[in-house]
Write an enzyme that holds these catalytic residues in place. Structure first.
Site, PDB file in Angstrom:
ATOM      1  N   TYR A 147       0.839  -1.206   0.000  1.00 21.32           N
ATOM      2  CA  TYR A 147       0.000   0.000   0.000  1.00 21.32           C
ATOM      3  C   TYR A 147       0.873   1.256   0.000  1.00 21.32           C
ATOM      4  CZ  TYR A 147      -3.715   3.188   1.655  1.00 21.32           C
ATOM      5  OH  TYR A 147      -4.613   4.219   1.800  1.00 21.32           O
ATOM      6  N   ASP A 148       1.818   1.319   0.955  1.00 18.41           N
ATOM      7  CA  ASP A 148       2.612   2.541   1.119  1.00 18.41           C
ATOM      8  C   ASP A 148       3.455   2.819  -0.129  1.00 18.41           C
ATOM      9  OD1 ASP A 148       1.630   1.947   3.607  1.00 18.41           O
ATOM     10  OD2 ASP A 148       3.521   2.155   4.677  1.00 18.41           O
ATOM     11  N   VAL A 189      -9.857   1.117  12.990  1.00 17.08           N
ATOM     12  CA  VAL A 189     -10.055   1.224  14.429  1.00 17.08           C
ATOM     13  C   VAL A 189     -11.413   1.822  14.797  1.00 17.08           C
ATOM     14  CG1 VAL A 189      -8.836   3.462  14.658  1.00 17.08           C
ATOM     15  CG2 VAL A 189      -8.901   1.860  16.565  1.00 17.08           C
ATOM     16  N   SER A 191     -14.366   1.841  13.133  1.00 17.13           N
ATOM     17  CA  SER A 191     -15.463   0.897  12.895  1.00 17.13           C
ATOM     18  C   SER A 191     -15.369  -0.294  13.852  1.00 17.13           C
ATOM     19  CB  SER A 191     -15.480   0.437  11.438  1.00 17.13           C
ATOM     20  OG  SER A 191     -14.178   0.161  10.977  1.00 17.13           O
ATOM     21  N   PHE A 193     -14.037  -0.452  16.929  1.00 15.55           N
ATOM     22  CA  PHE A 193     -14.387  -0.097  18.313  1.00 15.55           C
ATOM     23  C   PHE A 193     -15.895   0.153  18.443  1.00 15.55           C
ATOM     24  CE2 PHE A 193      -9.988   1.677  19.870  1.00 15.55           C
ATOM     25  CZ  PHE A 193      -9.437   0.420  19.707  1.00 15.55           C
ATOM     26  N   ARG A 213      -3.344   8.690  16.555  1.00  9.71           N
ATOM     27  CA  ARG A 213      -3.841   9.027  15.228  1.00  9.71           C
ATOM     28  C   ARG A 213      -4.664  10.310  15.377  1.00  9.71           C
ATOM     29  NH1 ARG A 213      -0.904   5.281  14.462  1.00  9.71           N
ATOM     30  NH2 ARG A 213      -1.218   3.437  13.142  1.00  9.71           N
ATOM     31  N   ASP A 275       3.211  -0.953  12.637  1.00  7.50           N
ATOM     32  CA  ASP A 275       2.120  -0.034  13.001  1.00  7.50           C
ATOM     33  C   ASP A 275       2.753   1.313  13.413  1.00  7.50           C
ATOM     34  OD1 ASP A 275      -1.007  -0.678  13.997  1.00  7.50           O
ATOM     35  OD2 ASP A 275      -0.094   1.101  14.887  1.00  7.50           O
ATOM     36  N   PRO A 276       2.440   2.416  12.718  1.00  5.15           N
ATOM     37  CA  PRO A 276       3.064   3.705  13.068  1.00  5.15           C
ATOM     38  C   PRO A 276       2.755   4.111  14.510  1.00  5.15           C
ATOM     39  CG  PRO A 276       2.011   3.835  10.920  1.00  5.15           C
ATOM     40  CD  PRO A 276       1.585   2.526  11.527  1.00  5.15           C
ATOM     41  N   ARG A 279       0.879   9.709  14.428  1.00  2.00           N
ATOM     42  CA  ARG A 279       0.553  10.295  13.128  1.00  2.00           C
ATOM     43  C   ARG A 279      -0.376  11.479  13.338  1.00  2.00           C
ATOM     44  NH1 ARG A 279      -2.451   6.401   9.678  1.00  2.00           N
ATOM     45  NH2 ARG A 279      -0.495   5.469   9.061  1.00  2.00           N
TER      46      ARG A 279
HETATM   47  P1  NAD Z   1     -12.738   1.856   0.348  1.00  2.00           P
HETATM   48  O1  NAD Z   1     -12.100   0.511   0.408  1.00  2.00           O
HETATM   49  O2  NAD Z   1     -14.061   2.034   1.002  1.00  2.00           O
HETATM   50  O3  NAD Z   1     -12.852   2.366  -1.154  1.00  2.00           O
HETATM   51  C1  NAD Z   1     -12.003   1.967  -2.175  1.00  2.00           C
HETATM   52  C2  NAD Z   1     -12.851   1.676  -3.397  1.00  2.00           C
HETATM   53  O4  NAD Z   1     -11.994   1.300  -4.488  1.00  2.00           O
HETATM   54  C3  NAD Z   1     -13.824   0.512  -3.191  1.00  2.00           C
HETATM   55  O5  NAD Z   1     -15.090   0.873  -3.657  1.00  2.00           O
HETATM   56  C4  NAD Z   1     -13.204  -0.622  -4.016  1.00  2.00           C
HETATM   57  O6  NAD Z   1     -14.158  -1.555  -4.477  1.00  2.00           O
HETATM   58  C5  NAD Z   1     -12.544   0.163  -5.138  1.00  2.00           C
HETATM   59  N1  NAD Z   1     -11.453  -0.552  -5.784  1.00  2.00           N
HETATM   60  C6  NAD Z   1     -10.434  -1.231  -5.220  1.00  2.00           C
HETATM   61  N2  NAD Z   1      -9.619  -1.750  -6.158  1.00  2.00           N
HETATM   62  C7  NAD Z   1     -10.135  -1.362  -7.369  1.00  2.00           C
HETATM   63  C8  NAD Z   1      -9.744  -1.588  -8.721  1.00  2.00           C
HETATM   64  N3  NAD Z   1      -8.665  -2.298  -9.032  1.00  2.00           N
HETATM   65  N4  NAD Z   1     -10.524  -1.058  -9.697  1.00  2.00           N
HETATM   66  C9  NAD Z   1     -11.648  -0.333  -9.398  1.00  2.00           C
HETATM   67  N5  NAD Z   1     -12.054  -0.104  -8.135  1.00  2.00           N
HETATM   68  C10 NAD Z   1     -11.306  -0.618  -7.131  1.00  2.00           C
HETATM   69  O7  NAD Z   1     -11.675   2.884   0.980  1.00  2.00           O
HETATM   70  P2  NAD Z   1     -11.795   4.439   1.245  1.00  2.00           P
HETATM   71  O8  NAD Z   1     -11.520   4.649   2.682  1.00  2.00           O
HETATM   72  O9  NAD Z   1     -13.025   5.004   0.658  1.00  2.00           O
HETATM   73  O10 NAD Z   1     -10.516   4.975   0.450  1.00  2.00           O
HETATM   74  C11 NAD Z   1     -10.629   5.636  -0.810  1.00  2.00           C
HETATM   75  C12 NAD Z   1      -9.262   6.150  -1.233  1.00  2.00           C
HETATM   76  O11 NAD Z   1      -8.756   7.060  -0.254  1.00  2.00           O
HETATM   77  C13 NAD Z   1      -8.208   5.047  -1.366  1.00  2.00           C
HETATM   78  O12 NAD Z   1      -7.405   5.322  -2.493  1.00  2.00           O
HETATM   79  C14 NAD Z   1      -7.406   5.168  -0.093  1.00  2.00           C
HETATM   80  O13 NAD Z   1      -6.082   4.724  -0.275  1.00  2.00           O
HETATM   81  C15 NAD Z   1      -7.476   6.652   0.188  1.00  2.00           C
HETATM   82  N6  NAD Z   1      -7.297   6.946   1.614  1.00  2.00           N
HETATM   83  C16 NAD Z   1      -8.289   6.721   2.519  1.00  2.00           C
HETATM   84  C17 NAD Z   1      -8.074   6.992   3.873  1.00  2.00           C
HETATM   85  C18 NAD Z   1      -9.156   6.797   4.914  1.00  2.00           C
HETATM   86  O14 NAD Z   1      -8.916   7.061   6.104  1.00  2.00           O
HETATM   87  N7  NAD Z   1     -10.360   6.373   4.589  1.00  2.00           N
HETATM   88  C19 NAD Z   1      -6.836   7.477   4.308  1.00  2.00           C
HETATM   89  C20 NAD Z   1      -5.831   7.650   3.345  1.00  2.00           C
HETATM   90  C21 NAD Z   1      -6.076   7.410   2.006  1.00  2.00           C
HETATM   91  N1  UDP Z   2      -6.219  -0.601  16.231  1.00  2.00           N
HETATM   92  C1  UDP Z   2      -6.561  -1.131  17.468  1.00  2.00           C
HETATM   93  N2  UDP Z   2      -7.601  -2.026  17.504  1.00  2.00           N
HETATM   94  C2  UDP Z   2      -8.308  -2.398  16.406  1.00  2.00           C
HETATM   95  C3  UDP Z   2      -7.945  -1.852  15.147  1.00  2.00           C
HETATM   96  C4  UDP Z   2      -6.884  -0.955  15.094  1.00  2.00           C
HETATM   97  O1  UDP Z   2      -5.979  -0.822  18.501  1.00  2.00           O
HETATM   98  O2  UDP Z   2      -9.233  -3.222  16.556  1.00  2.00           O
HETATM   99  C5  UDP Z   2      -5.098   0.373  16.164  1.00  2.00           C
HETATM  100  C6  UDP Z   2      -4.014   0.042  15.126  1.00  2.00           C
HETATM  101  O3  UDP Z   2      -3.030  -0.808  15.675  1.00  2.00           O
HETATM  102  C7  UDP Z   2      -3.462   1.434  14.818  1.00  2.00           C
HETATM  103  C8  UDP Z   2      -4.684   2.352  14.984  1.00  2.00           C
HETATM  104  O4  UDP Z   2      -5.630   1.615  15.752  1.00  2.00           O
HETATM  105  O5  UDP Z   2      -2.477   1.802  15.751  1.00  2.00           O
HETATM  106  C9  UDP Z   2      -5.307   2.779  13.658  1.00  2.00           C
HETATM  107  O6  UDP Z   2      -5.552   1.610  12.894  1.00  2.00           O
HETATM  108  P1  UDP Z   2      -6.302   1.622  11.482  1.00  2.00           P
HETATM  109  O7  UDP Z   2      -6.191   0.247  10.932  1.00  2.00           O
HETATM  110  O8  UDP Z   2      -7.655   2.206  11.659  1.00  2.00           O
HETATM  111  O9  UDP Z   2      -5.501   2.662  10.595  1.00  2.00           O
HETATM  112  P2  UDP Z   2      -3.947   2.898  10.279  1.00  2.00           P
HETATM  113  O10 UDP Z   2      -3.099   1.985  11.125  1.00  2.00           O
HETATM  114  O11 UDP Z   2      -3.834   2.605   8.828  1.00  2.00           O
HETATM  115  O12 UDP Z   2      -3.759   4.314  10.638  1.00  2.00           O
END
Ligand code: NAD
Ligand code: UDP
Length: 313
Positions: A147-148, A189, A191, A193, A213, A275-276, A279
């Protein structure tokens, strides 16, 4: 001829994408939502299906797409660790091939193109809060790397298309965002919790819960997307979008228990690899160039999200 802006939203059936489609329709745009439904669902956009200016296309962004559009928001990519680690090779392909295909589409149509990048480009940051010029601390071979590094490569592609082909690009680095339509099974986290608290199950705190976070409510974030897209052309980003108010994960667990009135106990679990530890966004750039900052406090956003999840169970 068309009188409305034609906007493509990839990943439009996901959590953020569905809110963005809704906002764009409300703003009077013609919206084409492309999604392969890997993590997104038709339920998320049920209220939009059938509206005259909304169109849904089942499409995987790792394959080329030929449509005529004025703007592209590239959101397609699984976003939670559980989902992006399910098929890590496909995650990198989605970020990298997806970016190439969408940038190619933007090049042909001369559309303005937005990339949903992430705070994960900073990895486990040594600079706090994170500013856009910080280059990050990412493990390139760990379980989060698909991902990163995929998102980092996508940023590279955006800036090379900008320099080489003069594309009009917008790159947002999104920090943890929450709200209605987060997928209940995606392990994030907020959803996790809320569902655990509502069901009376143990709250699963990873590590000692001292990691931090900063959580942004979805409506605030989407407003930032639209402002970034509408900003002057020199505002390419990358620009941090997130809420700069930081909480420990233990404090979040306690807040969710308080707001749900739950009897759930907090139980610790091992901290996931890489795990960061902290942030938090520095949003000075977004404030200056987009006149944007979040307005919804965690407690208010959590209440709306709790109401949504109560409706699901
Ligand atoms: P999500 O998983 O709900 O949405 C991602 C969508 O992309 C889904 O509808 C999935 O079906 C679709 N998808 C995945 N692979 C695909 C492919 N190959 N072709 C077409 N569609 C595809 O996640 P989200 O939280 O809505 O995230 C949306 C965007 O925002 C992502 O790019 C994610 O990396 C970025 N983002 C989200 C967060 C957050 O906190 N929600 C944080 C950082 C970045
Ligand atoms: N986390 C937790 N319990 C859970 C799910 C996540 O303590 O049931 C922690 C996780 O280890 C991280 C933080 O919550 O430190 C945020 O996690 P999330 O997966 O939501 O996002 P990200 O790590 O990508 O910021």
């Amino acid at each position: 001829m068309h009188d409305r802006k034609r906007v493509l939203v990839t990943g439009g059936a996901g959590f953020l994408g569905s809110h963005l489609c809704e906002r764009l329709l409300a703003d009077g745009d013609d919206v084409l939502c492309a999604d392969n439904f890997f993590t997104g669902t038709k339920d998320n956009i049920a209220a939009l299906i059938g509206q005259p200016h909304f169109e849904l296309l089942r499409h995987d962004v790792t394959f080329p797409l030929y449509v005529e559009v004025d703007e592209i928001y590239n959101l397609a990519c699984p976003a939670s660790p559980v989902h992006y680690q399910f098929d890590p090779v496909q995650t990198t392909k989605t970020s990298v091939h997806g970016a190439i295909n969408m940038l190619g589409l933007a090049k042909r149509t001369r559309a303005k193109i937005f990339q949903a990048s992430t705070s994960e480009v900073y990895g486990d940051p040594e600079v706090h809060p994170q500013t856009e010029d910080y280059r990050g601390n990412v493990n390139p071979i760990g379980p989060r790397a698909c991902y990163d590094e995929g998102k980092r490569c996508a940023e590279t592609l955006f800036f090379d298309y900008y320099r080489q082909h003069n594309l009009n690009i917008r790159v947002a680095r999104i920090f943890n965002t929450y709200g209605p339509r987060m997928q209940p099974n995606d392990g994030r986290v907020v959803s996790n919790f809320i569902l655990q608290a509502l069901k009376g199950d143990a709250i699963t705190l990873f590590g000692d819960g001292a990691q931090s976070r900063a959580f942004c409510y979805v409506d605030d974030l989407i407003d930032g997307f639209v402002r970034l897209m509408a900003a002057p052309d020199d505002v390419t980003g990358p620009v941090n979008l997130g809420n700069p108010v930081e909480f420990t994960i233990r404090a979040l667990a306690e807040k969710v228990i308080e707001l749900t009135g739950s009897k759930s106990a907090i139980e610790t679990r091992p901290l996931p690899v890489d795990d960061p530890t902290q942030r938090c966004p520095d949003i000075t750039l977004a404030k200056d160039r987009l006149d944007w900052q979040p307005s919804i406090e965690l407690e208010d956003g959590l209440k709306k999200t709790i109401t949504y999840f109560e409706g699901l169970i």
